[in-house]
Design a protein around this motif. Structure first.
Motif, PDB file in Angstrom:
ATOM      1  N   THR A  43       0.830  -1.202   0.000  1.00 14.87           N
ATOM      2  CA  THR A  43       0.000   0.000   0.000  1.00 14.87           C
ATOM      3  C   THR A  43       0.862   1.248   0.000  1.00 14.87           C
ATOM      4  OG1 THR A  43      -0.152   0.064   2.410  1.00 14.87           O
ATOM      5  CG2 THR A  43      -1.874  -1.164   1.234  1.00 14.87           C
ATOM      6  N   PHE A  44       0.305   2.309  -0.565  1.00 15.75           N
ATOM      7  CA  PHE A  44       1.021   3.566  -0.680  1.00 15.75           C
ATOM      8  C   PHE A  44       0.030   4.706  -0.555  1.00 15.75           C
ATOM      9  CE2 PHE A  44       2.996   6.945  -3.317  1.00 15.75           C
ATOM     10  CZ  PHE A  44       4.122   7.141  -2.534  1.00 15.75           C
ATOM     11  N   SER A  45       0.267   5.609   0.371  1.00 17.59           N
ATOM     12  CA  SER A  45      -0.614   6.755   0.572  1.00 17.59           C
ATOM     13  C   SER A  45       0.107   8.034   0.187  1.00 17.59           C
ATOM     14  CB  SER A  45      -1.056   6.845   2.035  1.00 17.59           C
ATOM     15  OG  SER A  45      -1.775   5.681   2.384  1.00 17.59           O
ATOM     16  N   LEU A  46      -0.492   8.786  -0.701  1.00 16.65           N
ATOM     17  CA  LEU A  46       0.059  10.100  -1.035  1.00 16.65           C
ATOM     18  C   LEU A  46      -0.180  11.039   0.141  1.00 16.65           C
ATOM     19  CD1 LEU A  46      -1.179  10.185  -4.683  1.00 16.65           C
ATOM     20  CD2 LEU A  46       1.195  10.447  -3.989  1.00 16.65           C
ATOM     21  N   PRO A  47       0.768  11.944   0.406  1.00 16.22           N
ATOM     22  CA  PRO A  47       0.574  12.893   1.511  1.00 16.22           C
ATOM     23  C   PRO A  47      -0.668  13.752   1.257  1.00 16.22           C
ATOM     24  CG  PRO A  47       2.813  13.018   0.648  1.00 16.22           C
ATOM     25  CD  PRO A  47       2.032  12.148  -0.281  1.00 16.22           C
ATOM     26  N   GLN A  48      -1.453  13.959   2.293  1.00 19.37           N
ATOM     27  CA  GLN A  48      -2.663  14.764   2.154  1.00 19.37           C
ATOM     28  C   GLN A  48      -2.308  16.150   1.609  1.00 19.37           C
ATOM     29  OE1 GLN A  48      -4.855  15.448   5.772  1.00 19.37           O
ATOM     30  NE2 GLN A  48      -6.649  16.161   4.673  1.00 19.37           N
ATOM     31  N   GLY A  49      -3.058  16.585   0.585  1.00 23.71           N
ATOM     32  CA  GLY A  49      -2.881  17.932   0.044  1.00 23.71           C
ATOM     33  C   GLY A  49      -1.847  18.058  -1.062  1.00 23.71           C
ATOM     34  N   LEU A  50      -1.124  16.981  -1.372  1.00 21.48           N
ATOM     35  CA  LEU A  50      -0.047  17.074  -2.374  1.00 21.48           C
ATOM     36  C   LEU A  50      -0.562  17.572  -3.723  1.00 21.48           C
ATOM     37  CD1 LEU A  50       2.984  16.570  -2.989  1.00 21.48           C
ATOM     38  CD2 LEU A  50       2.353  14.266  -3.693  1.00 21.48           C
ATOM     39  N   GLN A  51      -1.644  17.001  -4.210  1.00 23.83           N
ATOM     40  CA  GLN A  51      -2.205  17.398  -5.504  1.00 23.83           C
ATOM     41  C   GLN A  51      -2.619  18.872  -5.491  1.00 23.83           C
ATOM     42  OE1 GLN A  51      -3.187  15.568  -8.487  1.00 23.83           O
ATOM     43  NE2 GLN A  51      -4.224  17.330  -9.316  1.00 23.83           N
ATOM     44  N   VAL A  52      -3.298  19.285  -4.411  1.00 26.56           N
ATOM     45  CA  VAL A  52      -3.805  20.648  -4.312  1.00 26.56           C
ATOM     46  C   VAL A  52      -2.649  21.643  -4.215  1.00 26.56           C
ATOM     47  CG1 VAL A  52      -5.144  22.236  -2.844  1.00 26.56           C
ATOM     48  CG2 VAL A  52      -5.974  19.926  -3.260  1.00 26.56           C
ATOM     49  N   GLU A  53      -1.645  21.320  -3.375  1.00 28.40           N
ATOM     50  CA  GLU A  53      -0.566  22.272  -3.113  1.00 28.40           C
ATOM     51  C   GLU A  53       0.464  22.320  -4.230  1.00 28.40           C
ATOM     52  OE1 GLU A  53       0.954  21.148   0.745  1.00 28.40           O
ATOM     53  OE2 GLU A  53      -1.081  21.281   1.566  1.00 28.40           O
ATOM     54  N   LYS A  54       0.788  21.151  -4.826  1.00 26.34           N
ATOM     55  CA  LYS A  54       1.918  21.123  -5.755  1.00 26.34           C
ATOM     56  C   LYS A  54       1.547  20.695  -7.165  1.00 26.34           C
ATOM     57  CE  LYS A  54       5.423  21.083  -2.359  1.00 26.34           C
ATOM     58  NZ  LYS A  54       6.123  20.176  -1.477  1.00 26.34           N
ATOM     59  N   GLY A  55       0.316  20.190  -7.357  1.00 29.79           N
ATOM     60  CA  GLY A  55      -0.137  19.857  -8.701  1.00 29.79           C
ATOM     61  C   GLY A  55       0.188  18.434  -9.128  1.00 29.79           C
ATOM     62  N   PRO A  56      -0.338  18.051 -10.306  1.00 32.87           N
ATOM     63  CA  PRO A  56      -0.228  16.673 -10.777  1.00 32.87           C
ATOM     64  C   PRO A  56       1.206  16.208 -11.040  1.00 32.87           C
ATOM     65  CG  PRO A  56      -1.279  18.073 -12.429  1.00 32.87           C
ATOM     66  CD  PRO A  56      -1.145  18.888 -11.188  1.00 32.87           C
ATOM     67  N   ASP A  57       2.076  17.108 -11.499  1.00 31.32           N
ATOM     68  CA  ASP A  57       3.458  16.692 -11.774  1.00 31.32           C
ATOM     69  C   ASP A  57       4.141  16.228 -10.495  1.00 31.32           C
ATOM     70  OD1 ASP A  57       3.026  17.326 -14.401  1.00 31.32           O
ATOM     71  OD2 ASP A  57       4.102  19.230 -14.323  1.00 31.32           O
ATOM     72  N   ALA A  58       3.871  16.926  -9.392  1.00 35.63           N
ATOM     73  CA  ALA A  58       4.465  16.557  -8.103  1.00 35.63           C
ATOM     74  C   ALA A  58       3.963  15.186  -7.655  1.00 35.63           C
ATOM     75  CB  ALA A  58       4.139  17.614  -7.048  1.00 35.63           C
ATOM     76  N   VAL A  59       2.689  14.901  -7.927  1.00 38.26           N
ATOM     77  CA  VAL A  59       2.124  13.604  -7.564  1.00 38.26           C
ATOM     78  C   VAL A  59       2.825  12.489  -8.340  1.00 38.26           C
ATOM     79  CG1 VAL A  59       0.036  12.163  -7.651  1.00 38.26           C
ATOM     80  CG2 VAL A  59      -0.124  14.550  -6.908  1.00 38.26           C
ATOM     81  N   VAL A  60       2.972  12.691  -9.644  1.00 43.14           N
ATOM     82  CA  VAL A  60       3.637  11.689 -10.495  1.00 43.14           C
ATOM     83  C   VAL A  60       5.072  11.467 -10.019  1.00 43.14           C
ATOM     84  CG1 VAL A  60       4.498  11.245 -12.842  1.00 43.14           C
ATOM     85  CG2 VAL A  60       2.157  12.091 -12.505  1.00 43.14           C
ATOM     86  N   GLU A  61       5.808  12.540  -9.756  1.00 48.22           N
ATOM     87  CA  GLU A  61       7.201  12.424  -9.306  1.00 48.22           C
ATOM     88  C   GLU A  61       7.279  11.711  -7.954  1.00 48.22           C
ATOM     89  OE1 GLU A  61      10.049  12.874 -10.926  1.00 48.22           O
ATOM     90  OE2 GLU A  61       8.677  13.263 -12.589  1.00 48.22           O
ATOM     91  N   TYR A  62       6.371  12.049  -7.041  1.00 48.76           N
ATOM     92  CA  TYR A  62       6.380  11.447  -5.700  1.00 48.76           C
ATOM     93  C   TYR A  62       6.156   9.939  -5.791  1.00 48.76           C
ATOM     94  CZ  TYR A  62       5.511  10.933  -0.706  1.00 48.76           C
ATOM     95  OH  TYR A  62       5.585  10.545   0.610  1.00 48.76           O
ATOM     96  N   ILE A  63       5.208   9.541  -6.613  1.00 47.82           N
ATOM     97  CA  ILE A  63       4.945   8.106  -6.784  1.00 47.82           C
ATOM     98  C   ILE A  63       6.188   7.425  -7.367  1.00 47.82           C
ATOM     99  CG2 ILE A  63       3.588   6.378  -8.037  1.00 47.82           C
ATOM    100  CD1 ILE A  63       1.198   8.371  -7.880  1.00 47.82           C
ATOM    101  N   LYS A  64       6.762   8.009  -8.409  1.00 44.99           N
ATOM    102  CA  LYS A  64       7.929   7.388  -9.059  1.00 44.99           C
ATOM    103  C   LYS A  64       9.110   7.262  -8.096  1.00 44.99           C
ATOM    104  CE  LYS A  64       8.840   9.352 -12.998  1.00 44.99           C
ATOM    105  NZ  LYS A  64       8.811  10.351 -14.068  1.00 44.99           N
ATOM    106  N   GLU A  65       9.324   8.285  -7.268  1.00 46.08           N
ATOM    107  CA  GLU A  65      10.418   8.243  -6.291  1.00 46.08           C
ATOM    108  C   GLU A  65      10.242   7.106  -5.292  1.00 46.08           C
ATOM    109  OE1 GLU A  65      10.517  12.063  -4.347  1.00 46.08           O
ATOM    110  OE2 GLU A  65      11.023  13.063  -6.233  1.00 46.08           O
ATOM    111  N   ASN A  66       8.989   6.796  -4.970  1.00 42.57           N
ATOM    112  CA  ASN A  66       8.708   5.823  -3.919  1.00 42.57           C
ATOM    113  C   ASN A  66       8.440   4.406  -4.424  1.00 42.57           C
ATOM    114  OD1 ASN A  66       8.537   7.262  -1.109  1.00 42.57           O
ATOM    115  ND2 ASN A  66       7.718   8.680  -2.623  1.00 42.57           N
ATOM    116  N   LEU A  67       8.301   4.237  -5.748  1.00 37.76           N
ATOM    117  CA  LEU A  67       8.017   2.904  -6.288  1.00 37.76           C
ATOM    118  C   LEU A  67       9.081   1.857  -5.992  1.00 37.76           C
ATOM    119  CD1 LEU A  67       6.329   3.277  -9.797  1.00 37.76           C
ATOM    120  CD2 LEU A  67       5.359   2.292  -7.725  1.00 37.76           C
TER     121      LEU A  67
END
Length: 116
Positions: free
Chosen positions: A87-111
């Motif tokens: 399981t993997f949980s994105l930090p609350q607010g990441l999409q709102v605060e930093k946008g979709p590119d940050a979400v994609v990068e965060y997931i890739k860093e943690n895969l």
């Protein structure tokens, strides 16, 4: 070296189209390393049990709109059905605060740590 996988992924996101788009970007970016199939999205906590039972995923992502408590509840429900689920949980607010590119990068860093 061939990619690791395939991994069946379920996302839990109240915006299914956004989940599909963002995970699609991740899948495309990491296809040399991992084969990830975005098998389904549960759009609410209430949908998690039925979705996980149906798909039997290897991996579950909770999106950044969930509070840590909600994410923990989602993971708890999912693990009742698939105990060894990754399981993997994105930090609350990441999409709102930093946008979709940050979400994609965060997931890739943690895969690598998640799927390693």
């Amino acid at each position: 070296m061939s990619p690791t996988g395939p991994f069946r992924l379920v996302s839990v996101n109240t915006a299914p189209e956004r989940a599909k788009r963002l995970i699609g970007r991740v899948v495309e970016d990491v296809k040399e390393q991992y084969t990830i199939i975005h098998a389904a999205n549960a759009a609410s906590i209430e949908e998690v049990r039925a979705t996980v039972q149906e798909v039997q995923p290897n991996v579950l992502f909770t999106a950044s709109m969930w509070t840590p408590e909600e994410a923990a509840q989602i993971i708890s429900i999912a693990k009742e059905i698939v105990p060894d689920l990754k399981t993997f949980s994105l930090p609350q607010g990441l999409q709102v605060e930093k946008g979709p590119d940050a979400v994609v990068e965060y997931i890739k860093e943690n895969l690598p740590a998640l799927l390693g």
